[in-house]
Design an enzyme around this catalytic site. Structure first.
Site, PDB file in Angstrom:
ATOM      1  NE  ARG A  16      -1.892  -2.224   3.334  1.00  0.00           N
ATOM      2  CZ  ARG A  16      -2.289  -2.682   4.517  1.00  0.00           C
ATOM      3  NH1 ARG A  16      -3.468  -2.322   5.009  1.00  0.00           N
ATOM      4  NH2 ARG A  16      -1.521  -3.473   5.232  1.00  0.00           N
ATOM      5  CB  THR A  79       1.281 -10.872  11.769  1.00  0.00           C
ATOM      6  OG1 THR A  79      -0.087 -11.276  11.914  1.00  0.00           O
ATOM      7  CG2 THR A  79       1.311  -9.544  11.033  1.00  0.00           C
ATOM      8  CB  ALA A 423      42.956  44.300  -3.375  1.00  0.00           C
TER       9      ALA A 423
HETATM   10  C1  UD1 Z   1      -1.977  -5.783  11.565  1.00  0.00           C
HETATM   11  C2  UD1 Z   1      -2.910  -6.610  12.457  1.00  0.00           C
HETATM   12  C3  UD1 Z   1      -4.137  -5.793  12.796  1.00  0.00           C
HETATM   13  C4  UD1 Z   1      -3.724  -4.521  13.487  1.00  0.00           C
HETATM   14  C5  UD1 Z   1      -2.681  -3.732  12.675  1.00  0.00           C
HETATM   15  C6  UD1 Z   1      -2.102  -2.637  13.535  1.00  0.00           C
HETATM   16  C7  UD1 Z   1      -2.608  -8.970  11.873  1.00  0.00           C
HETATM   17  C8  UD1 Z   1      -3.143 -10.121  11.142  1.00  0.00           C
HETATM   18  N1  UD1 Z   1      -3.273  -7.823  11.780  1.00  0.00           N
HETATM   19  O1  UD1 Z   1      -2.659  -5.522  10.346  1.00  0.00           O
HETATM   20  O2  UD1 Z   1      -5.010  -6.527  13.658  1.00  0.00           O
HETATM   21  O3  UD1 Z   1      -4.873  -3.708  13.739  1.00  0.00           O
HETATM   22  O4  UD1 Z   1      -1.612  -4.578  12.255  1.00  0.00           O
HETATM   23  O5  UD1 Z   1      -1.247  -1.797  12.827  1.00  0.00           O
HETATM   24  O6  UD1 Z   1      -1.610  -9.103  12.555  1.00  0.00           O
HETATM   25  N2  UD1 Z   1       4.752  -8.690   8.445  1.00  0.00           N
HETATM   26  C9  UD1 Z   1       5.746  -9.647   8.351  1.00  0.00           C
HETATM   27  N3  UD1 Z   1       5.484 -10.821   7.691  1.00  0.00           N
HETATM   28  C10 UD1 Z   1       4.279 -11.084   7.148  1.00  0.00           C
HETATM   29  C11 UD1 Z   1       3.255 -10.113   7.260  1.00  0.00           C
HETATM   30  C12 UD1 Z   1       3.530  -8.927   7.920  1.00  0.00           C
HETATM   31  O7  UD1 Z   1       6.856  -9.453   8.838  1.00  0.00           O
HETATM   32  O8  UD1 Z   1       4.116 -12.176   6.583  1.00  0.00           O
HETATM   33  C13 UD1 Z   1       5.069  -7.425   9.116  1.00  0.00           C
HETATM   34  C14 UD1 Z   1       4.957  -6.227   8.210  1.00  0.00           C
HETATM   35  O9  UD1 Z   1       6.214  -5.929   7.616  1.00  0.00           O
HETATM   36  C15 UD1 Z   1       4.508  -5.109   9.160  1.00  0.00           C
HETATM   37  C16 UD1 Z   1       3.766  -5.864  10.262  1.00  0.00           C
HETATM   38  O10 UD1 Z   1       4.122  -7.206  10.162  1.00  0.00           O
HETATM   39  O11 UD1 Z   1       5.599  -4.419   9.706  1.00  0.00           O
HETATM   40  C17 UD1 Z   1       2.256  -5.715  10.158  1.00  0.00           C
HETATM   41  O12 UD1 Z   1       1.820  -6.180   8.899  1.00  0.00           O
HETATM   42  P1  UD1 Z   1       0.694  -5.458   8.054  1.00  0.00           P
HETATM   43  O13 UD1 Z   1       0.515  -6.191   6.806  1.00  0.00           O
HETATM   44  O14 UD1 Z   1       0.946  -4.008   7.989  1.00  0.00           O
HETATM   45  O15 UD1 Z   1      -0.590  -5.745   8.990  1.00  0.00           O
HETATM   46  P2  UD1 Z   1      -1.935  -4.907   9.043  1.00  0.00           P
HETATM   47  O16 UD1 Z   1      -2.761  -5.275   7.866  1.00  0.00           O
HETATM   48  O17 UD1 Z   1      -1.651  -3.486   9.262  1.00  0.00           O
HETATM   49 CA    CA Z   2       0.197  -2.254   9.331  1.00  0.00          CA
END
Ligand code: UD1
Ligand code: CA
Length: 446
Positions: A16, A79, A423
């Protein structure tokens, strides 16, 4: 307090953001988001500060400093999957695991300490940091049971229309009992709208098993912002800039217009300094006390002593001694070192040069690769001709020299102590101590 392991999730691409740079390397107040998070984690003195990296992992590793153990997540499957990658590191560990998201750069150590204290005092298997927001779009929603206890987290894409209205959200930050975390990670499934292993599903899993799960609802929703887009990045930047200005204001620094002053996270400023509007203090800049930074100045990775005054100037990777004056409209390029009581003023450029105490370069000069002694006066328009088209050469000007206006000093050249140039002199050869030289080419007489 039990022992602590921190895990920062930083493997995602950040689709995004619409960027070639991994999301967590985008900067907020001059420091990458992931650096903010791992620095905050390290303030908690964990026995292991782990970062999960994946997308452009080499770049993230290279750009992130500190005692961090990097663990690779080959494929970014969510995550929960990210935390699974650190499972081996937790096998023989007994204590608390704190999971942090690399895209929440504004979190403070105080809030994290509160979260850890809550997990311990409530003896919870898992404690989640939550907050209430006016617009919960994009966040996981906190579903509570009839007794007000946290029951599960529903991700935005999996919410019912009723759940979507919940204004209490998951910040992503949570603390676990290490053993219960490891035991239950294997229970995660990817049967959801995004086909990912959600860490957030652990709430429901643990609750169903009768384990205690608690939530810490923080009122400070600004510090929990998760940056997913450039709009969020701009918002985080604004919030952090304001926090940084407040930090300096509270320590006796005057900032005339904090909304229009840009101070990076690592900058230090001494008491009774005054920062005027449209000033940028960047990187590892350090200012002494009673410094005045005039409007529209940019200072990067530089050190300024006490009582220094800078007006509308740019200073990069340089040092300025006590009570010196820079500007208006001066440019100190990398490697410039001004001693005490030096004056480098209007339209003067200095590069990789030392200027001794009490010396003045007041107008329209270029000083490059030079070593200037004490109490030297460099007349208007003087140039060190340091480059012959192939190599750079040094100019040495000893103490008490008077350089006449518009002199051209052709390096390598040395002007001895107390000498004078007339100068417009073009100085090609070394000048003896006390000599006066004039004309082109230089002719000397006593
Ligand atoms: C996540 C939470 C959501 C919360 C929000 C808060 C989950 C499933 N959802 O959503 O409940 O409200 O954060 O900001 O956890 N990342 C990895 N590996 C992966 C996926 C993500 O390392 O496979 C890291 C990303 O780099 C990032 C963080 O985890 O730094 C969060 O991932 P992101 O995809 O931004 O989660 P959100 O959709 O924001
Ligand atoms: Ca996030």
């Amino acid at each position: 307090m039990t022992q602590l392991v921190t895990i920062t999730l930083a493997a995602g691409k950040g689709t995004r953001m619409k960027s070639n740079l991994p999301k967590v390397l985008h900067q907020v107040a001059g420091k990458s988001m992931v650096q903010h998070v791992v620095d905050t984690a390290s303030d908690l003195e964990p026995v292991n500060n782990i970062a999960i990296v994946g997308y452009k992992s080499e770049l993230v590793k290279e750009e992130t400093e500190g005692e961090i153990e990097f663990v690779k997540q080959e494929e970014q499957l969510g995550t929960g999957h990210a935390v699974m990658q650190a499972q081996d590191k937790l096998a023989s560990f007994s204590g608390t695991v704190l999971v942090l998201y690399g895209d929440t750069p504004l979190l403070t150590v105080e809030t994290l300490e509160e979260l850890l204290a809550k997990r311990q005092s409530s003896n919870s298997a898992m404690t989640v940091l939550t907050t209430k927001v006016v617009d919960p779009t994009g966040y996981g929603r906190i579903v509570r049971d009839d007794n007000g206890q946290i029951a599960r987290i529903v991700e935005e894409k999996d919410t019912s229309s009723q759940e979507a209205k919940i204004d209490e959200i998951n910040t992503g930050i949570c603390a676990f009992d290490s053993q219960l975390l490891v035991e239950n990670l294997t229970e995660l499934e990817a049967d959801n709208a995004q086909g990912e292993y959600y860490l957030t599903d652990l709430v429901g899993i643990l609750v169903e098993k009768g384990e205690r799960v608690s939530a810490l609802l923080t009122a400070n929703h600004q510090e929990t912002i998760g940056v997913n887009s450039r709009r969020h990045l701009a918002k985080a930047e604004k919030t952090l800039r304001k926090r940084i200005c407040n930090h300096h204001l509270d320590r006796g620094v005057t900032i005339i217009d904090p909304a229009n002053t840009y101070i990076d996270a690592e900058v230090e400023i001494g008491q009774d300094s005054i920062i005027c509007p449209f000033t940028f203090l960047e990187g590892e800049t350090k200012l002494g006390s009673e410094v005045v930074i005039g409007s529209q100045s940019r200072i990067v990775d530089s050190e300024l002593g006490d009582g220094v005054e800078v007006k509308s100037s740019t200073i990069v990777e340089s040092k300025v001694g006590d009570d010196s004056l820079v500007g208006p409209y001066a440019y100190l390029r990398p490697g410039s070192e001004l001693a005490e009581n030096v004056k480098v003023s209007d339209f003067v450029e200095v590069k990789k040069s030392q200027i001794g105490s009490g010396s003045k370069v007041p107008h329209l000069s270029y000083i490059g690769d030079a070593k200037i002694g004490q109490n030297v006066n460099v007349g208007a328009g003087t140039i060190t001709a340091n480059y012959d088209g192939q190599n750079k050469h040094q100019t040495v000007i000893e103490d008490d020299v008077f350089v006449g206006s518009d002199s051209t000093l052709i390096a390598p050249v040395k002007i001895g102590q107390g000498a004078v140039t007339g100068a417009g002199a073009v100085v090609k050869d070394d000048v003896e101590d006390g000599d006066t030289i004039v004309g082109v080419p230089a002719k000397s007489f006593r």
